[in-house]
Design an enzyme around this catalytic site. Structure first.
Site, PDB file in Angstrom:
ATOM      1  CB  CYS A 135     -67.436  45.068   1.817  1.00 53.31           C
ATOM      2  SG  CYS A 135     -68.086  46.092   0.485  1.00 53.31           S
ATOM      3  CB  CYS A 445     -65.332  50.223   5.530  1.00 50.20           C
ATOM      4  SG  CYS A 445     -64.730  50.208   3.825  1.00 50.20           S
TER       5      CYS A 445
END
Length: 461
Positions: A135, A445
């Site tokens: 991500c 994250c």
């Protein structure tokens, strides 16, 4: 998807526009001249090259399986690159290098950065490569570009991210793949018939991609549910935060604040000009949804989780429009921790380190943009940052909500894995200009227990 331009500040000639140190930016000159940044100390150092964000654009974030369904990833990436060129009037030969982030790769265009660049009309003499870091893939694209500039290898970089979830690769089973490869090597009809005869019904079961950790086999949603429970985040808190995200995103969209979004004519279909996942609801409606991962007692639902979208985002680092500055090697960090129990705590670990490297405190930050993978993940990180979870010497406190994700976030805008990082940086740049702030903080994250944090400074008018 998303694209941005980065450039070494020493060769920039300022025009009536904005300035940012790293990332992407969309050229809305409405706020550029009327806002002055606050008079805090600057992170610039004499003799040290500053890297500036010039401009950033993105195609609208759309739910997978909708208007973009018949495209390929490089189509979206090409559209963002062309939109970036149109917005900046930048000569194509002014770019030295192009870097893209992506997660689920289309096998036909594994180096999607190169294919998109060629399709957008960039010179075949401009190198391009693609990176992946879950991500935070486009974060890695941006900081890699900054590193090339800082090292003196390049003056102008285009960095971006792309993700296409409407046509993800679905593989044959391993047994079927082995049989097919053996068939391609078979030399006689008898060998081929024997291999075909060995195929069983179980061979035809496909392997579907899943948002799960390879090392633990746990889905990210399951991990988010456990994390929320560990930090005492209730279902009510998660639903309230999800509603906040959608409500703020809708207001930002209606007020014309999402200036990085460009219109895109989808071949054979309509012109798309806005994100289609922003859907404000009510607490009554949210309460009706059942747990999505840990049943029946989990707290993570479809409504308080980010959704899969197709998009592309591009940034330029160059000398046209300057929005913010970024100091390579000092203003960003990557962190990594246990992928089982600390999978989604990247912001908690990254934020103190980024602030320490920049010599700033939480109170110095005017704009916060954190990736919202799940409402439970965000709330758990906020609680962890304000608790004894971290050693006292790294304790920084919790970002004030009046500065936090004020134009919505991944829960409402969507989360195209490879492009979210660029959107975060662009949003910080625009908010700093709109709100008159000096410092912004991005944190996210990522799968594998990794994370990223970056401090961005508005370039003084």
């Amino acid at each position: 998807m998303a694209a941005m331009m980065l450039n070494a500040m020493r060769r920039c000639s300022l025009r009536p526009s904005w300035a940012m140190r790293f990332g992407e930016l969309s050229s809305n000159n409405v706020f550029s001249l009327s806002v002055q940044t606050k008079s805090k100390k600057t992170l610039a150092r004499p003799g040290v090259k500053n890297i500036v964000l010039v401009e950033g654009v993105r195609t609208p974030f759309l739910l997978s399986g909708t208007t973009y369904a018949d495209l390929m990833p490089h189509d979206l990436a090409r559209a963002a690159l062309q939109g970036l060129l149109n917005r900046t009037n930048l000569p194509k030969d002014a770019v030295d290098y192009i870097i893209y982030g992506t997660v689920i790769q289309e096998v036909k265009t594994s180096n999607v950065a190169r294919e998109a660049a060629l399709g957008a009309g960039f010179s075949d003499k401009i190198p391009a490569h693609t990176v992946t870091m879950a991500c935070i893939s486009s974060n890695q694209a941006m900081t890699t570009g900054a590193g090339l500039i800082a090292a003196g290898q390049c003056d102008a970089i285009v960095a971006g991210g792309v993700e296409f979830m409407s046509d993800v690769p679905i593989r044959h089973s391993r047994k079927m793949r082995k049989t097919m490869l053996s068939l391609s090597r078979a030399k006689t009809l008898g060998q081929r018939l024997g291999l075909i005869g060995s195929i069983r019904l179980a061979h035809l079961t496909p392997e579907l991609p899943a948002v799960a950790e390879f090392s633990t086999a746990e889905t990210m949603g399951h991990s988010a549910d456990r994390l929320a429970a560990a930090f005492g985040v209730s279902r009510l808190e998660q639903d309230e935060f999800a509603l906040r995200s959608h409500t703020l995103a809708k207001k930002a969209q209606d007020d014309g604040l999402l200036q990085d979004v460009i219109s895109f004519k989808v071949p054979g279909r309509d012109i798309v000009s806005k994100d289609n996942g922003i859907r404000p609801s009510s607490m009554e409606q949210l309460k009706k949804l059942k747990p999505a991962f840990i049943k029946p007692h989990g707290t993570v639902t479809a409504a308080n989780s980010s959704f899969l979208v197709n998009t592309r985002h591009t940034h330029i680092q160059n000398d046209i429009l300057i929005v913010s500055c970024f100091h390579p090697g000092r203003d960003f960090v990557y962190v990594s921790q246990d992928p089982k129990d600390q999978l989604l705590l990247g912001p908690t670990y990254g934020t103190p380190k980024a602030l320490e490297r920049a010599g700033l405190s939480m109170s110095d930050i005017d704009v916060f943009e954190f990736h919202e993978a799940f409402a439970g993940q965000i709330m758990a990180n906020l609680k962890a940052m304000d608790s004894d979870w971290l050693p006292r010497h790294t304790w920084v406190g919790t970002p004030p909500m009046e500065k936090f994700n004020l134009w919505g976030g991944s829960l409402s805008l969507g989360h195209p894995f490879g492009a979210t990082g660029c959107r975060l940086v662009t949003t910080v740049a625009h908010r700093l200009q709109k709100e008159g702030g000096q410092y912004g903080l991005v944190a996210a994250c990522a799968a594998g227990g990794q994370g990223h944090a970056m401090v961005i400074e508005a370039y003084p008018q």
